[in-house]
Design a protein around this motif. Structure first.
Motif, mmCIF file in Angstrom:
data_model
loop_
_atom_site.group_PDB
_atom_site.id
_atom_site.type_symbol
_atom_site.label_atom_id
_atom_site.label_comp_id
_atom_site.label_asym_id
_atom_site.label_seq_id
_atom_site.Cartn_x
_atom_site.Cartn_y
_atom_site.Cartn_z
ATOM 1 N N ILE A 34 20.386 26.882 1.460
ATOM 2 C CA ILE A 34 21.032 25.631 1.848
ATOM 3 C C ILE A 34 20.095 24.486 1.493
ATOM 4 O O ILE A 34 18.933 24.468 1.918
ATOM 5 N N ASP A 35 20.601 23.517 0.731
ATOM 6 C CA ASP A 35 19.795 22.375 0.326
ATOM 7 C C ASP A 35 19.871 21.216 1.311
ATOM 8 O O ASP A 35 18.904 20.473 1.486
ATOM 9 N N ILE A 36 21.021 21.052 1.931
ATOM 10 C CA ILE A 36 21.208 19.962 2.894
ATOM 11 C C ILE A 36 22.247 20.386 3.928
ATOM 12 O O ILE A 36 23.243 21.018 3.582
ATOM 13 N N VAL A 37 21.992 20.053 5.169
ATOM 14 C CA VAL A 37 22.955 20.289 6.241
ATOM 15 C C VAL A 37 23.567 18.940 6.583
ATOM 16 O O VAL A 37 22.857 18.011 6.956
ATOM 17 N N VAL A 49 22.106 22.839 15.756
ATOM 18 C CA VAL A 49 22.152 22.834 14.292
ATOM 19 C C VAL A 49 20.752 22.599 13.728
ATOM 20 O O VAL A 49 20.329 23.279 12.782
ATOM 21 N N VAL A 50 20.011 21.675 14.307
ATOM 22 C CA VAL A 50 18.652 21.388 13.848
ATOM 23 C C VAL A 50 17.755 22.612 14.032
ATOM 24 O O VAL A 50 16.978 22.956 13.134
ATOM 25 N N ASP A 51 17.868 23.286 15.155
ATOM 26 C CA ASP A 51 17.065 24.500 15.377
ATOM 27 C C ASP A 51 17.335 25.538 14.291
ATOM 28 O O ASP A 51 16.402 26.174 13.782
ATOM 29 N N GLN A 52 18.592 25.708 13.929
ATOM 30 C CA GLN A 52 18.929 26.662 12.871
ATOM 31 C C GLN A 52 18.390 26.197 11.518
ATOM 32 O O GLN A 52 17.867 26.998 10.741
ATOM 33 N N ALA A 53 18.490 24.908 11.244
ATOM 34 C CA ALA A 53 17.984 24.367 9.977
ATOM 35 C C ALA A 53 16.468 24.541 9.878
ATOM 36 O O ALA A 53 15.948 24.886 8.809
ATOM 37 N N ARG A 55 14.709 26.870 11.347
ATOM 38 C CA ARG A 55 14.483 28.305 11.148
ATOM 39 C C ARG A 55 14.691 28.712 9.689
ATOM 40 O O ARG A 55 13.967 29.551 9.162
ATOM 41 N N LEU A 56 15.670 28.075 9.036
ATOM 42 C CA LEU A 56 15.976 28.398 7.632
ATOM 43 C C LEU A 56 15.154 27.578 6.643
ATOM 44 O O LEU A 56 15.296 27.765 5.435
ATOM 45 N N LYS A 57 14.343 26.650 7.160
ATOM 46 C CA LYS A 57 13.535 25.783 6.305
ATOM 47 C C LYS A 57 14.384 24.956 5.339
ATOM 48 O O LYS A 57 14.061 24.790 4.166
ATOM 49 N N VAL A 58 15.484 24.436 5.859
ATOM 50 C CA VAL A 58 16.359 23.554 5.072
ATOM 51 C C VAL A 58 15.596 22.248 4.837
ATOM 52 O O VAL A 58 15.021 21.699 5.770
ATOM 53 N N PRO A 59 15.577 21.725 3.608
ATOM 54 C CA PRO A 59 14.779 20.527 3.339
ATOM 55 C C PRO A 59 15.361 19.203 3.845
ATOM 56 O O PRO A 59 14.622 18.242 3.996
ATOM 57 N N ALA A 60 16.679 19.146 4.118
ATOM 58 C CA ALA A 60 17.278 17.869 4.518
ATOM 59 C C ALA A 60 18.426 18.064 5.497
ATOM 60 O O ALA A 60 19.201 19.012 5.381
ATOM 61 N N ILE A 61 18.514 17.125 6.437
ATOM 62 C CA ILE A 61 19.618 17.085 7.392
ATOM 63 C C ILE A 61 20.228 15.692 7.330
ATOM 64 O O ILE A 61 19.511 14.688 7.358
ATOM 65 N N TRP A 62 21.544 15.648 7.247
ATOM 66 C CA TRP A 62 22.266 14.378 7.208
ATOM 67 C C TRP A 62 23.241 14.369 8.375
ATOM 68 O O TRP A 62 24.088 15.248 8.495
ATOM 69 N N MET A 63 23.123 13.380 9.239
ATOM 70 C CA MET A 63 24.053 13.230 10.355
ATOM 71 C C MET A 63 25.031 12.109 9.999
ATOM 72 O O MET A 63 24.613 10.988 9.710
ATOM 73 N N GLN A 64 26.298 12.416 10.020
ATOM 74 C CA GLN A 64 27.337 11.474 9.617
ATOM 75 C C GLN A 64 27.404 10.263 10.552
ATOM 76 O O GLN A 64 26.728 10.224 11.577
ATOM 77 N N GLU A 65 28.234 9.302 10.193
ATOM 78 C CA GLU A 65 28.383 8.092 11.001
ATOM 79 C C GLU A 65 28.688 8.447 12.453
ATOM 80 O O GLU A 65 29.497 9.330 12.734
ATOM 81 N N GLU A 66 28.022 7.751 13.353
ATOM 82 C CA GLU A 66 28.165 7.920 14.799
ATOM 83 C C GLU A 66 27.591 9.225 15.338
ATOM 84 O O GLU A 66 27.760 9.540 16.512
ATOM 85 N N VAL A 67 26.930 9.992 14.490
ATOM 86 C CA VAL A 67 26.227 11.189 14.962
ATOM 87 C C VAL A 67 24.759 10.794 15.070
ATOM 88 O O VAL A 67 24.053 10.688 14.075
ATOM 89 N N ILE A 68 24.349 10.535 16.308
ATOM 90 C CA ILE A 68 22.992 10.041 16.572
ATOM 91 C C ILE A 68 22.351 10.913 17.647
ATOM 92 O O ILE A 68 22.885 11.037 18.750
ATOM 93 N N ASN A 69 21.235 11.515 17.299
ATOM 94 C CA ASN A 69 20.467 12.304 18.253
ATOM 95 C C ASN A 69 18.996 12.145 17.860
ATOM 96 O O ASN A 69 18.482 12.879 17.015
ATOM 97 N N GLU A 70 18.356 11.140 18.437
ATOM 98 C CA GLU A 70 16.975 10.807 18.085
ATOM 99 C C GLU A 70 16.013 11.964 18.346
ATOM 100 O O GLU A 70 15.110 12.218 17.550
ATOM 101 N N LYS A 71 16.208 12.651 19.461
ATOM 102 C CA LYS A 71 15.318 13.761 19.819
ATOM 103 C C LYS A 71 15.393 14.869 18.760
ATOM 104 O O LYS A 71 14.361 15.373 18.301
ATOM 105 N N ALA A 72 16.598 15.240 18.362
ATOM 106 C CA ALA A 72 16.764 16.283 17.352
ATOM 107 C C ALA A 72 16.235 15.824 15.995
ATOM 108 O O ALA A 72 15.608 16.609 15.274
ATOM 109 N N GLU A 74 13.790 13.696 15.434
ATOM 110 C CA GLU A 74 12.331 13.740 15.485
ATOM 111 C C GLU A 74 11.821 15.174 15.385
ATOM 112 O O GLU A 74 10.823 15.447 14.711
ATOM 113 N N LYS A 75 12.494 16.091 16.043
ATOM 114 C CA LYS A 75 12.112 17.510 15.966
ATOM 115 C C LYS A 75 12.204 18.004 14.522
ATOM 116 O O LYS A 75 11.313 18.696 14.032
ATOM 117 N N ALA A 76 13.270 17.620 13.836
ATOM 118 C CA ALA A 76 13.446 18.022 12.442
ATOM 119 C C ALA A 76 12.357 17.406 11.564
ATOM 120 O O ALA A 76 11.775 18.097 10.708
#
Length: 98
Positions: A34-37, A49-53, A55-72, A74-76
């Protein structure tokens, strides 16, 4: 995004498929790299979702509009993952590539 050449793998435990592709219950079930979640879930589901990413060492995570989770986010980032939050990937793609 498919019309721009992206291979989209749906991940949702409640569907069998979408966009002409087989769906998987979690990121951990996806049998290929997986290149991007791209997260379209409510913010309270982002941690999982971030925990799984991570674990899989996914290089990028994109949260769509209105998907805001600062804690997650920062963890990523601490795990070395590039994070975009509260932005539409399609809009960004169109702005850059037409």
């Amino acid at each position: 995004m498919q019309t721009n050449g992206y291979h989209i793998i749906p991940v949702n435990p409640h569907i069998k498929g979408a966009l002409g592709e087989k769906a998987f219950a979690s990121l951990l079930d996806v049998p290929e790299k997986i290149d991007i979640v791209n997260i379209f879930r409510r913010p309270d589901f982002v941690d999982q979702v971030v925990d799984q990413a991570i674990r899989l060492k996914v290089p990028a995570i994109w949260m769509q509009e209105e998907v805001i989770n600062e804690k997650a986010a920062e963890k990523a980032r601490k795990a070395g993952i590039f994070v975009v939050m509260d932005r539409c990937i399609l809009k960004e793609h169109k702005a850059r590539f037409g």
